[in-house]
Design a protein around this motif. Structure first.
Motif, mmCIF file in Angstrom:
data_model
loop_
_atom_site.group_PDB
_atom_site.id
_atom_site.type_symbol
_atom_site.label_atom_id
_atom_site.label_comp_id
_atom_site.label_asym_id
_atom_site.label_seq_id
_atom_site.Cartn_x
_atom_site.Cartn_y
_atom_site.Cartn_z
ATOM 1 N N GLY A 175 0.813 -1.208 0.000
ATOM 2 C CA GLY A 175 0.000 0.000 0.000
ATOM 3 C C GLY A 175 0.849 1.261 0.000
ATOM 4 N N HIS A 176 1.908 1.285 0.823
ATOM 5 C CA HIS A 176 2.799 2.438 0.842
ATOM 6 C C HIS A 176 3.486 2.599 -0.508
ATOM 7 N N ALA A 177 3.938 1.469 -1.075
ATOM 8 C CA ALA A 177 4.611 1.529 -2.381
ATOM 9 C C ALA A 177 3.660 2.042 -3.455
ATOM 10 N N TYR A 178 2.391 1.643 -3.378
ATOM 11 C CA TYR A 178 1.406 2.098 -4.363
ATOM 12 C C TYR A 178 1.249 3.619 -4.305
ATOM 13 N N TRP A 179 1.091 4.164 -3.088
ATOM 14 C CA TRP A 179 0.895 5.612 -2.967
ATOM 15 C C TRP A 179 2.074 6.385 -3.560
ATOM 16 N N TRP A 180 3.290 5.987 -3.206
ATOM 17 C CA TRP A 180 4.447 6.737 -3.679
ATOM 18 C C TRP A 180 4.702 6.525 -5.162
ATOM 19 N N SER A 181 4.235 5.413 -5.705
ATOM 20 C CA SER A 181 4.416 5.192 -7.151
ATOM 21 C C SER A 181 3.491 6.075 -7.976
ATOM 22 N N VAL A 182 2.317 6.432 -7.418
ATOM 23 C CA VAL A 182 1.373 7.267 -8.169
ATOM 24 C C VAL A 182 1.445 8.731 -7.755
ATOM 25 N N ALA A 183 2.135 9.027 -6.646
ATOM 26 C CA ALA A 183 2.208 10.402 -6.163
ATOM 27 C C ALA A 183 2.716 11.391 -7.210
ATOM 28 N N PRO A 184 3.714 11.031 -8.066
ATOM 29 C CA PRO A 184 4.177 11.990 -9.076
ATOM 30 C C PRO A 184 3.088 12.430 -10.052
ATOM 31 N N PHE A 185 2.040 11.650 -10.186
ATOM 32 C CA PHE A 185 0.979 11.981 -11.142
ATOM 33 C C PHE A 185 -0.160 12.785 -10.507
ATOM 34 N N HIS A 186 -0.098 13.002 -9.193
ATOM 35 C CA HIS A 186 -1.208 13.659 -8.512
ATOM 36 C C HIS A 186 -1.428 15.093 -8.989
ATOM 37 N N SER A 187 -0.325 15.811 -9.296
ATOM 38 C CA SER A 187 -0.504 17.190 -9.753
ATOM 39 C C SER A 187 -1.259 17.231 -11.070
#
Length: 513
Positions: free
Chosen positions: A468-480
């Motif tokens: 779950g932690h890995a998932y969040w940080w893998s998609v975080a760059p696309f949040h903007s």
């Protein structure tokens, strides 16, 4: 379906009121003069239904003996309209356990009758040879008939109505595939029935004579193959004639994936339905007519049921959908807004914008999100996420919306579900896509202290384990791009659709009526 007024209303318990049939049955029972109590795992999902203020709602689960026993107190007739279809390979055990809890509680409470809507099974076929879906439906019916409580078990095949899973399968397969290579089950004979006729039988079952304990086969006047049904749909919908090529190589598993890719019905539901379609399901008797007499034009023909369902969709009058019921296992607690929330890590993405539009204009955009309107940012990213979800057995984006403009608590919205709505202010969505954790999306329309409109957006993710932690940080760059773009585009859309004020209209540009 109205009572004559000479008989007092019964006290009725309805399980499955958040589902497709239950949500339509409750108002019919109320119109027939009965007092209705609803048993629901999440009572808040019934809050926004037009009839919510006319019923008693109690929290409980059909597998929990204590809550079911409490719900049965003082009840004359108990409707069992739930099943564990789509929960995985153990759904038969869940159905069996729930039916036993329900029947034992009904017997202990002195309930006069159980009414159950089950599935039509093929004549002369041992239960051991049936699909798991039909086998479980048959077993649940037998549990009620052996319970010591008078039971009416209605057995239906394919139910046709706006928003039903069977209708959505038929609709999307026919509309999207002008040429189809199909499984051999398209040649299986089926006796479909309109949802209106199912409801008429369910309401009438409450007042059937005491001592009646039996099954009734219910169906419409037409016996068709699934191929006939697809061609009839094309004819009613004004589509060119479909070319249908049956092949023997598509197994039920492959058929489920095929239906799941083409239609909004996810694989977990499509597969057991596809497995059931290999059986011929035709009524062996029409004894229900002794208690629910046939009327002119009723039961509805297949073509008439299709026309009615399509009209409801075109007029945006779909009261319930197959997706009304929650996805089994979907998260509901803990809520991220609880002040004492103590569930560990909680990642958030916050956006806040000033909007040059009224809060009402902004709210209309917020409430209209999803479905055909999309998600206001990077459509390809949302589409890819939907495709991935479908491939891993999730619901994907194809569920769309029940209503194009209005939402209510419990509505499915693509791969989200409405968890909370405060009209004009807040929309909270809970994710039902496959994720290594729990996720929510909140959107607010507010007026600031300076009188200007504010749009506030918050995405929350509670990770489950290291993945779950890995998932969040893998998609975080696309949040903007995804979440930032969503906020900006929602604000722009509200500003673009904001009606001009009188003092903003240029001289000479005012329109006359």
């Amino acid at each position: 379906m109205h009572t004559s007024g000479t008989e007092p209303g019964l006290h009725v318990l309805v399980t499955g009121a958040t589902g497709y049939i239950g949500g339509r049955l409750v108002p019919e029972l109320l119109d027939a003069g009965h007092r209705v109590r609803c048993l629901a795992r999440s009572p808040e999902k019934l809050r926004d239904h037009p009839w919510a203020g006319r019923v008693e709602v109690v929290r409980g689960d059909v597998t929990d003996a204590e809550s079911v026993g409490g719900a049965m107190r003082g009840v004359d007739v108990a409707y069992y309209l739930v099943h564990a279809l789509g929960t995985g390979p153990g759904f038969e055990d869940t159905d069996r356990r729930a039916a036993r809890v329900f029947s034992e509680a009904a017997h202990a409470a002195g309930v006069r009758r159980i009414v159950y809507l089950g599935g039509l099974t093929p004549a002369g076929r041992p239960e051991s040879e049936l699909s798991p879906h039909l086998r479980s439906r048959a077993e649940v019916g037998r549990i009620f008939l052996d319970s010591g409580v008078d039971s009416v078990v209605l057995r239906a095949a394919v139910i046709i109505g706006s928003g039903s899973a069977s209708f959505e399968m038929l609709r999307y397969l026919t509309e999207r595939l002008p040429v189809m290579v199909t499984p051999s089950w398209v040649r299986t004979r089926i006796q479909p029935i309109a949802v209106r006729d199912v409801l008429r039988c369910l309401v009438a079952a409450a007042r059937m004579p005491a001592g009646l304990n039996r099954t009734f086969d219910i169906g419409g006047p037409d016996v068709l193959t699934y191929r006939d049904m697809m061609r009839a749909y094309a004819d009613v919908a004004g589509l060119p004639r479909r070319i249908i090529l049956p092949v023997p190589v598509l197994t039920p598993r492959l058929s489920g994936y095929w239906i799941g890719l083409v239609t909004p019905v996810p694989h977990g539901i499509a597969r057991p339905l596809a497995e059931s379609l290999r059986h011929e399901v035709v009524c062996r008797e029409h004894d229900i007519a002794r208690y629910v007499p046939d009327l002119p034009g009723r039961p509805l023909t297949f073509a008439a049921a299709l026309r009615l369902a399509l009209r409801r969709i075109q007029e945006a009058q779909v009261t319930t959908r197959w997706s009304s019921a929650a996805v089994p296992g979907a998260p509901s607690d803990p809520l991220p807004t609880d002040p004492d929330w103590a569930g560990g890590s909680l990642y958030t993405d916050r956006r806040r914008l000033t909007v040059d539009a009224s809060p009402d204009a902004l709210w209309r955009v917020i409430e209209g999100i999803g479905g055909d309107n999309g998600w206001y940012s990077f459509p390809l990213a949302w589409a890819v996420r939907g495709w991935i979800d479908r491939l891993v057995g999730g619901v994907g984006l194809r569920r769309g919306r029940r209503d194009a403009a209005r939402l209510r608590v419990g509505d499915s919205l693509d791969f989200w579900r409405v968890e909370e709505i405060e009209p004009g202010r807040l929309l909270r969505l809970r994710a039902e896509m496959r994720l290594p954790g729990l996720a929510w999306l909140e959107m607010y329309a507010e007026r600031g202290e300076d009188g200007r409109t504010r749009y506030r957006q918050r995405a929350l993710f509670h990770p489950r384990g290291l993945l779950g932690h890995a998932y969040w940080w893998s998609v975080a760059p696309f949040h903007s791009v995804v979440f930032g773009g969503m906020a900006r585009n929602i604000a722009r859309t509200a500003q673009r659709t904001q009606p001009a004020r009188a003092d903003q209209i240029e001289p000479g540009r005012a329109r006359t009526r």
